[in-house]
Design a protein around this motif. Structure first.
Motif, PDB file in Angstrom:
ATOM      1  N   MET A   1      36.159  41.999 -21.495  1.00 18.67           N
ATOM      2  CA  MET A   1      34.784  41.532 -21.000  1.00 18.67           C
ATOM      3  C   MET A   1      34.978  41.604 -19.502  1.00 18.67           C
ATOM      4  O   MET A   1      35.812  41.753 -18.904  1.00 18.67           O
ATOM      5  N   ALA A   2      33.567  41.983 -19.122  1.00 18.15           N
ATOM      6  CA  ALA A   2      33.409  42.471 -17.756  1.00 18.15           C
ATOM      7  C   ALA A   2      33.573  40.972 -16.688  1.00 18.15           C
ATOM      8  O   ALA A   2      33.105  40.086 -17.128  1.00 18.15           O
ATOM      9  N   GLU A   3      34.204  41.483 -15.670  1.00 23.31           N
ATOM     10  CA  GLU A   3      34.247  40.418 -14.913  1.00 23.31           C
ATOM     11  C   GLU A   3      33.024  39.896 -14.006  1.00 23.31           C
ATOM     12  O   GLU A   3      32.260  40.865 -13.973  1.00 23.31           O
ATOM     13  N   ARG A   4      32.711  38.678 -14.081  1.00 20.29           N
ATOM     14  CA  ARG A   4      31.503  38.094 -13.550  1.00 20.29           C
ATOM     15  C   ARG A   4      31.387  38.525 -12.039  1.00 20.29           C
ATOM     16  O   ARG A   4      32.221  38.349 -11.306  1.00 20.29           O
ATOM     17  N   ARG A   5      30.157  38.910 -11.726  1.00 24.02           N
ATOM     18  CA  ARG A   5      29.898  39.266 -10.159  1.00 24.02           C
ATOM     19  C   ARG A   5      29.476  38.017  -9.733  1.00 24.02           C
ATOM     20  O   ARG A   5      28.759  37.163 -10.118  1.00 24.02           O
ATOM     21  N   THR A   6      30.022  37.786  -8.413  1.00 26.78           N
ATOM     22  CA  THR A   6      29.830  36.637  -7.574  1.00 26.78           C
ATOM     23  C   THR A   6      28.944  36.942  -6.208  1.00 26.78           C
ATOM     24  O   THR A   6      29.171  38.123  -5.687  1.00 26.78           O
ATOM     25  N   PHE A   7      28.276  36.041  -5.987  1.00 27.85           N
ATOM     26  CA  PHE A   7      27.380  36.320  -4.739  1.00 27.85           C
ATOM     27  C   PHE A   7      27.768  35.186  -3.547  1.00 27.85           C
ATOM     28  O   PHE A   7      28.480  34.169  -3.724  1.00 27.85           O
ATOM     29  N   THR A   8      27.493  35.624  -2.359  1.00 26.18           N
ATOM     30  CA  THR A   8      27.623  34.714  -1.276  1.00 26.18           C
ATOM     31  C   THR A   8      26.092  34.006  -1.222  1.00 26.18           C
ATOM     32  O   THR A   8      24.910  34.823  -1.191  1.00 26.18           O
ATOM     33  N   ALA A   9      25.897  32.733  -1.028  1.00 24.46           N
ATOM     34  CA  ALA A   9      24.624  32.155  -1.066  1.00 24.46           C
ATOM     35  C   ALA A   9      24.224  31.546   0.588  1.00 24.46           C
ATOM     36  O   ALA A   9      25.064  31.206   1.212  1.00 24.46           O
ATOM     37  N   LEU A  10      22.924  32.183   0.800  1.00 20.20           N
ATOM     38  CA  LEU A  10      22.383  31.760   2.005  1.00 20.20           C
ATOM     39  C   LEU A  10      21.276  30.673   1.637  1.00 20.20           C
ATOM     40  O   LEU A  10      20.294  31.182   1.052  1.00 20.20           O
ATOM     41  N   VAL A  11      21.383  29.698   2.441  1.00 17.59           N
ATOM     42  CA  VAL A  11      20.417  28.609   2.222  1.00 17.59           C
ATOM     43  C   VAL A  11      19.543  28.494   3.617  1.00 17.59           C
ATOM     44  O   VAL A  11      20.323  28.107   4.514  1.00 17.59           O
ATOM     45  N   LEU A  12      18.069  28.862   3.539  1.00 18.66           N
ATOM     46  CA  LEU A  12      17.230  28.838   4.739  1.00 18.66           C
ATOM     47  C   LEU A  12      16.999  27.251   4.918  1.00 18.66           C
ATOM     48  O   LEU A  12      16.234  26.808   3.867  1.00 18.66           O
ATOM     49  N   ALA A  13      17.536  26.645   5.914  1.00 16.81           N
ATOM     50  CA  ALA A  13      16.891  25.362   6.194  1.00 16.81           C
ATOM     51  C   ALA A  13      16.706  25.117   7.683  1.00 16.81           C
ATOM     52  O   ALA A  13      16.993  24.279   8.351  1.00 16.81           O
ATOM     53  N   GLY A  14      15.620  26.047   7.815  1.00 15.04           N
ATOM     54  CA  GLY A  14      14.966  25.695   9.008  1.00 15.04           C
ATOM     55  C   GLY A  14      14.082  24.578   8.913  1.00 15.04           C
ATOM     56  O   GLY A  14      13.672  24.029   8.199  1.00 15.04           O
ATOM     57  N   SER A  15      13.684  23.979  10.303  1.00 15.76           N
ATOM     58  CA  SER A  15      12.768  22.863  10.200  1.00 15.76           C
ATOM     59  C   SER A  15      11.694  22.830  11.228  1.00 15.76           C
ATOM     60  O   SER A  15      11.764  23.230  12.492  1.00 15.76           O
ATOM     61  N   ARG A  16      10.702  22.031  10.812  1.00 16.18           N
ATOM     62  CA  ARG A  16       9.625  21.866  11.774  1.00 16.18           C
ATOM     63  C   ARG A  16       9.402  20.292  12.272  1.00 16.18           C
ATOM     64  O   ARG A  16       8.364  19.736  12.621  1.00 16.18           O
ATOM     65  N   GLY A  17      10.707  19.745  11.973  1.00 13.20           N
ATOM     66  CA  GLY A  17      10.696  18.255  12.425  1.00 13.20           C
ATOM     67  C   GLY A  17       9.860  17.257  11.429  1.00 13.20           C
ATOM     68  O   GLY A  17       9.693  17.430  10.255  1.00 13.20           O
ATOM     69  N   ALA A  18       9.854  16.153  12.168  1.00 12.55           N
ATOM     70  CA  ALA A  18       9.118  15.168  11.639  1.00 12.55           C
ATOM     71  C   ALA A  18       7.518  15.461  11.543  1.00 12.55           C
ATOM     72  O   ALA A  18       6.824  14.799  10.412  1.00 12.55           O
TER      73      ALA A  18
END
Length: 272
Positions: A1-18
């Motif tokens: 069975m081929a080894e599962r490819r794994t990823f680095t996850a980048l989460v964009l959490a910029g903000s415009r505030g309230a």
């Protein structure tokens, strides 16, 4: 069975505030902290990524320490070195460009957003598993899309932006895979488009007249659209059409917040 490819996850959490309409509707200081089903959106995204077998590392991009401070679970993970924080840039495209330069040794990179409140480990794994790989069908960058017929069949009131390609309409799912160093060319192209967004003639010049005419005359289907974009940008791009109707539903407007709450309530009642 081929080894599962794994990823680095980048989460964009910029903000415009309230001032952000979702933050205002939820009564919180930042959109990423808006609760959906009683859990802040950003925490929901991080929980889904942490539970995914396809993710080996998580990086969050934000310039506001209050977002980290507002999520004790995230704060603990950062302190323990389980999640890394990177600064954002002036726009989402510029933020991804800076991140891929910083994380070039951690490819492949999965990019998503803090408002993807309905993200699940299964959805992440499905996308990562279906991203084209190998010499024959390999890609530099892949984007998740959902067909309008799939989304609206289950959620007819979903307010999404759809693009008609051939006989179907598609909406983006805020899931991207940057697979090779060449993917940065696509991000740089995105940065350029952002800079031209208020100058339509420059957008047309950047994209080219032929794809625009094909689109306007209804002769541009998804396969041809990806081929045209790959030619214009100079990298191999592929679309992954997701089968989950929730895949493109992020929380960008107060109406989306209401819909996401209903969907999560339905999941809870089904599981119980």
């Amino acid at each position: 069975m081929a080894e599962r490819r794994t990823f680095t996850a980048l989460v964009l959490a910029g903000s415009r505030g309230a001032a952000d309409p979702v933050a205002s509707a939820a009564g919180v200081s930042h959109k990423a902290l808006a609760p959906v089903g009683g859990i802040p959106m950003l925490q929901r995204v991080l929980d889904a990524l942490s539970a995914s077998a396809s993710i080996r590392r998580i990086v969050v991009q934000t310039n506001d320490p209050a977002i980290v401070a507002g999520l004790p679970k995230l704060q603990r993970a950062v302190t323990m070195g389980e999640i890394e924080i990177l600064p954002t840039a002036a726009s989402p495209a510029q933020s991804v460009s800076a991140a891929i330069a910083r994380l070039s040794g951690d490819l492949p990179l999965l990019v998503t957003t803090a408002d993807h409140a309905l993200l699940t480990p299964e959805l992440v794994d499905d996308f990562c598993r279906r991203v084209p790989v190998g010499d024959k069908d390999g890609a530099d960058i892949a984007v998740a899309l959902a067909a309008g017929s799939t989304v609206l069949a289950k959620y007819p009131g979903a307010l999404r932006t759809f693009y008609k390609l051939g006989g179907e309409r598609y909406s983006g799912c805020n899931l991207f895979a940057l697979l090779t160093p060449q993917a940065k060319q696509a991000i740089d192209f995105w940065v350029a488009l952002e800079q031209h967004r208020k100058k339509p003639w420059r957008l047309i010049a950047a994209i080219g007249l032929r794809p625009l005419l094909l689109y306007l005359t209804g002769r541009l289907d998804l396969t041809r659209a990806m081929a045209e974009l790959s030619r214009i940008v100079g990298v191999q791009g592929e679309a992954v059409v997701m089968l989950q109707p929730e895949a493109p539903i992020d929380v960008d407007k107060p109406e989306d917040l209401v819909l996401a709450e209903k969907i999560l309530a339905g999941r809870s009642s089904s599981s119980s």
